[in-house]
Design a protein around this motif. Structure first.
Motif, short mmCIF file in Angstrom:
data_model
loop_
_atom_site.label_atom_id
_atom_site.label_comp_id
_atom_site.label_asym_id
_atom_site.label_seq_id
_atom_site.Cartn_x
_atom_site.Cartn_y
_atom_site.Cartn_z
N VAL A 137 36.78 43.59 37.13
CA VAL A 137 35.97 42.62 36.34
C VAL A 137 37.11 42.24 35.34
CG1 VAL A 137 34.52 42.45 34.52
CG2 VAL A 137 33.82 43.64 36.49
N PRO A 138 37.29 41.00 35.12
CA PRO A 138 38.44 40.39 34.46
C PRO A 138 38.35 40.94 32.83
CG PRO A 138 37.13 38.70 35.49
CD PRO A 138 36.42 39.92 35.73
N ALA A 139 39.67 41.15 32.50
CA ALA A 139 39.82 41.53 31.11
C ALA A 139 38.97 43.07 30.86
CB ALA A 139 39.41 40.52 30.13
N SER A 140 38.67 43.69 31.76
CA SER A 140 37.87 45.05 31.45
C SER A 140 38.82 46.01 30.90
CB SER A 140 37.15 45.36 32.97
OG SER A 140 38.19 45.51 33.83
N ILE A 179 29.83 51.91 35.37
CA ILE A 179 31.23 52.70 34.88
C ILE A 179 30.80 54.25 34.09
CG2 ILE A 179 32.07 50.48 34.03
CD1 ILE A 179 31.27 51.03 31.17
N GLU A 180 31.70 55.02 33.90
CA GLU A 180 31.56 56.22 33.39
C GLU A 180 32.16 56.41 32.10
OE1 GLU A 180 32.31 60.63 34.92
OE2 GLU A 180 32.79 59.17 36.24
N VAL A 181 31.56 57.04 31.32
CA VAL A 181 31.96 57.01 30.00
C VAL A 181 31.90 58.40 29.16
CG1 VAL A 181 31.94 56.25 27.33
CG2 VAL A 181 31.37 54.82 29.11
N MET A 182 32.93 59.18 28.94
CA MET A 182 32.96 60.56 28.72
C MET A 182 33.70 60.60 27.41
SD MET A 182 34.40 62.08 32.47
CE MET A 182 35.14 60.31 32.69
N LYS A 183 33.25 61.47 26.55
CA LYS A 183 33.63 61.71 25.29
C LYS A 183 33.62 63.19 24.73
CE LYS A 183 33.10 60.73 20.21
NZ LYS A 183 32.24 59.89 19.38
N SER A 184 34.81 63.87 24.32
CA SER A 184 34.98 65.01 23.89
C SER A 184 35.20 65.04 22.32
CB SER A 184 36.01 65.85 24.65
OG SER A 184 37.30 65.47 24.35
N ASP A 185 35.48 66.02 21.66
CA ASP A 185 36.04 65.98 20.39
C ASP A 185 37.64 65.41 20.29
OD1 ASP A 185 33.75 67.54 19.52
OD2 ASP A 185 34.54 69.67 19.79
N LYS A 218 27.07 45.79 32.34
CA LYS A 218 26.30 44.97 32.86
C LYS A 218 27.04 44.34 33.90
CE LYS A 218 23.16 44.27 28.55
NZ LYS A 218 22.96 43.69 27.53
N GLN A 219 28.27 43.73 33.52
CA GLN A 219 29.11 43.24 34.48
C GLN A 219 29.35 43.88 35.86
OE1 GLN A 219 32.71 41.21 32.81
NE2 GLN A 219 31.71 41.56 31.03
N GLU A 273 35.12 32.24 33.77
CA GLU A 273 33.67 32.29 34.52
C GLU A 273 33.79 33.03 35.74
OE1 GLU A 273 31.42 29.92 33.79
OE2 GLU A 273 32.54 29.51 31.95
N LEU A 274 34.86 34.00 36.03
CA LEU A 274 35.04 34.56 37.29
C LEU A 274 34.17 35.81 37.19
CD1 LEU A 274 38.80 33.99 38.26
CD2 LEU A 274 36.80 32.70 39.07
N MET A 275 33.81 36.53 38.20
CA MET A 275 33.03 37.73 38.48
C MET A 275 34.13 38.89 38.79
SD MET A 275 29.85 36.94 38.02
CE MET A 275 28.79 38.11 38.50
N LYS A 276 35.25 38.58 39.26
CA LYS A 276 36.05 39.51 39.55
C LYS A 276 37.39 38.79 39.69
CE LYS A 276 35.17 39.93 44.72
NZ LYS A 276 34.91 40.93 45.67
#
Length: 159
Positions: free
Chosen positions: A76-79, A143-149, A134-135, A32-35
């Motif tokens: 954020v919990p469990a992130s 958040i930042e997501v980066m993908k390479s080969d 969203k959290q 139930e916690l936000m952080k």
């Protein structure tokens, strides 16, 4: 896994049960916690990593480094755990080609990177990453997501 360990190594089974209990307790108390304080998250992640390393053995390598200054922050919990779980879900890991996950925590963010050895049979709907985004939006962060080969990286801001 636990029942198998009970027959092979009672001491390891006992430790496994304690770590598993710690993981469930954390999930129940933080749902139930936000952080949460970063230190609490790290204790949880270390328990979760222990369970996965028992499960996967030499086919999984996880490196975790943390700057002391970051420990005064929240997250954020469990992130972090969710990112480790996603890496395991989406990638093949064998003794010959282990999955390597690097978790680096600095004063401003947490960076989780893994080598890519993608499974062909896993759906890639981004639901976990979208929920995480969203959290963080609730806190005015992204958040930042980066993908390479060869690599997949997610950067989580500390709160």
């Amino acid at each position: 896994m636990l029942s198998s360990l009970a027959y092979q190594d009672a001491a390891k089974a006992n430790l496994f049960a304690k770590e598993l209990s710690s993981v469930y307790r954390y999930l129940l108390t933080t749902q139930e916690l936000m952080k949460v304080p970063l230190q609490d998250e790290l204790d949880f992640v270390k328990s979760y990593i222990y369970l996965e390393q028992i499960r996967f053995g030499e086919s999984l390598h996880i490196n975790l480094t943390c700057d002391e200054q970051a420990l005064s922050k929240s997250i954020v919990p469990a992130s972090i755990q969710m990112l480790v779980e996603n890496a395991l879900k989406h990638n093949i890991n064998t003794r010959e080609s282990p999955l390597v996950i690097d978790i680096r925590i600095c004063e401003e963010n947490v960076t989780v990177t893994n080598n890519l050895q993608l499974r062909s049979s896993v759906s890639k709907n981004r639901m976990g990453l979208d929920n995480l985004e969203k959290q963080y939006c609730i806190h005015g962060k992204h958040i930042e997501v980066m993908k390479s080969d060869f690599m997949f990286t997610v950067v989580l801001p500390l709160l």
